[in-house]
Each structure stands twice: as C-alpha cells, then as structure tokens.
Write a protein that holds these residues in place. Structure first.
Motif, PDB file in Angstrom:
ATOM      1  N   HIS A 116      -0.822   3.183  -8.006  1.00  0.00           N
ATOM      2  CA  HIS A 116      -2.000   3.589  -7.234  1.00  0.00           C
ATOM      3  C   HIS A 116      -2.689   2.448  -6.489  1.00  0.00           C
ATOM      4  N   PHE A 117      -1.907   1.475  -6.004  1.00  0.00           N
ATOM      5  CA  PHE A 117      -2.510   0.447  -5.161  1.00  0.00           C
ATOM      6  C   PHE A 117      -2.051   0.593  -3.709  1.00  0.00           C
ATOM      7  N   ASP A 118      -1.295   1.658  -3.432  1.00  0.00           N
ATOM      8  CA  ASP A 118      -0.777   1.887  -2.082  1.00  0.00           C
ATOM      9  C   ASP A 118      -1.884   2.086  -1.053  1.00  0.00           C
ATOM     10  N   ALA A 164      12.207  -2.225   0.338  1.00  0.00           N
ATOM     11  CA  ALA A 164      10.971  -1.667   0.891  1.00  0.00           C
ATOM     12  C   ALA A 164      10.621  -0.354   0.213  1.00  0.00           C
ATOM     13  N   ASN A 165      11.617   0.478   0.083  1.00  0.00           N
ATOM     14  CA  ASN A 165      11.451   1.789  -0.534  1.00  0.00           C
ATOM     15  C   ASN A 165      11.001   1.650  -1.984  1.00  0.00           C
ATOM     16  N   SER A 166      11.573   0.695  -2.698  1.00  0.00           N
ATOM     17  CA  SER A 166      11.221   0.465  -4.105  1.00  0.00           C
ATOM     18  C   SER A 166       9.788  -0.056  -4.232  1.00  0.00           C
ATOM     19  N   TYR A 167       9.423  -0.996  -3.370  1.00  0.00           N
ATOM     20  CA  TYR A 167       8.046  -1.511  -3.373  1.00  0.00           C
ATOM     21  C   TYR A 167       7.054  -0.381  -3.103  1.00  0.00           C
ATOM     22  N   TRP A 168       7.355   0.468  -2.121  1.00  0.00           N
ATOM     23  CA  TRP A 168       6.487   1.585  -1.768  1.00  0.00           C
ATOM     24  C   TRP A 168       6.329   2.518  -2.967  1.00  0.00           C
ATOM     25  N   MET A 169       7.442   2.818  -3.641  1.00  0.00           N
ATOM     26  CA  MET A 169       7.400   3.676  -4.826  1.00  0.00           C
ATOM     27  C   MET A 169       6.499   3.064  -5.897  1.00  0.00           C
ATOM     28  N   HIS A 189       1.458  -0.712   3.492  1.00  0.00           N
ATOM     29  CA  HIS A 189       1.960  -1.257   4.756  1.00  0.00           C
ATOM     30  C   HIS A 189       2.800  -2.519   4.565  1.00  0.00           C
ATOM     31  N   LEU A 190       2.677  -3.181   3.426  1.00  0.00           N
ATOM     32  CA  LEU A 190       3.519  -4.355   3.171  1.00  0.00           C
ATOM     33  C   LEU A 190       4.997  -3.987   3.128  1.00  0.00           C
TER      34      LEU A 190
END
Length: 138
Positions: free
Chosen positions: A91-93, A80-85, A105-106
């Motif tokens: 810049h699609f967060d 999750a942390n890696s995906y968020w990073m 949020h994914l």
C-alpha cells in the motif's frame, strides 16, 4: 512451396530452451494471478523464479543481439511489474513522492529502460545489420 519460402532462414529454438521458456510463462502467470487475487505469499514467491529464468534465458541467447535485447526487455518488464505488485501489496503505490508522482510511477524506470533497449535494437542495430542471420544452438 514458393522459392522465397524455401530459401528464407528457419528460426529454431533448442528444446531445452523452449521448455525453460514455457516454465517461465507458468511462473509469470502465477505471479500475476497472485497479484490480481492479492495472494501475497505466492506473488512474492513467484518473483524469484520468474526473474531468474528470464535472466538465464537472456544469458543463454546473449550472442544474438535480437534475442538479447528482447530478453533483457522482458527481464526489466518483469522487474517493473514485480515492483508495482509489491507497491500495491504494501500500500505505498499511491504515496506521493513529489507533485503528481507516486511510488507506483517508479515502475516506469525499468519499463522505459525496456523500451529504450528495444528502440536501440529496432532503430539503430537492426537497420545496420539487415543481412545477418542468427541461429541459436545449444
């Protein structure tokens, strides 16, 4: 020493496991420092050893439900942390999926998966196996 202290189980981790866990922490910290400093190449590079070692740790301790549940929860947390990073690096967060839900949020999917794994352990498994002692051997 009290009688209770002398008869309680001792938690012991083989040195080779401890060394791997310590190296895992180094990779994890480098990944998160890279995220904070927006050092994309190092951040990406640290995802793989951090995830791989967490999977290996979970695999090595799979015979113990307590260790397995916690180590799998750590693995999904790192995912999750890696995906968020990655979502922030590219810049699609903040892009909207629907309503108020963004791509960041994914990351909640693996985060919640980790919580559910730990809820299973603490609310279901552990109360039914109070008398079991787990010992890790190499």
């Amino acid at each position: 020493m009290s009688k209770q202290a002398s008869t309680s189980p001792v938690y012991s981790i083989p040195l080779s496991y401890r060394k791997m866990e310590n190296l895992h922490i180094v990779f994890w910290l480098l990944k998160d420092i890279s995220w904070c400093m927006v050092w994309k190449p190092l951040g990406f590079a640290m995802i793989f050893p951090t995830l791989i070692i967490s999977i290996v740790i979970a695999w090595r301790t799979r015979q113990f439900v307590s260790e397995l549940c916690h180590n799998v929860a750590i693995t999904v947390w790192i995912a999750a942390n890696s995906y968020w990073m990655i979502s922030e690096f590219f810049h699609f967060d903040t892009l909207v999926i629907t309503g108020d839900i963004t791509y960041k949020h994914l990351a909640l999917i693996p985060f919640v998966s980790g919580i559910l794994i730990l809820a299973y352990f603490y609310l279901y498994y552990q109360p039914r196996h109070k008398e079991e002692t787990e010992v890790i051997t190499e």
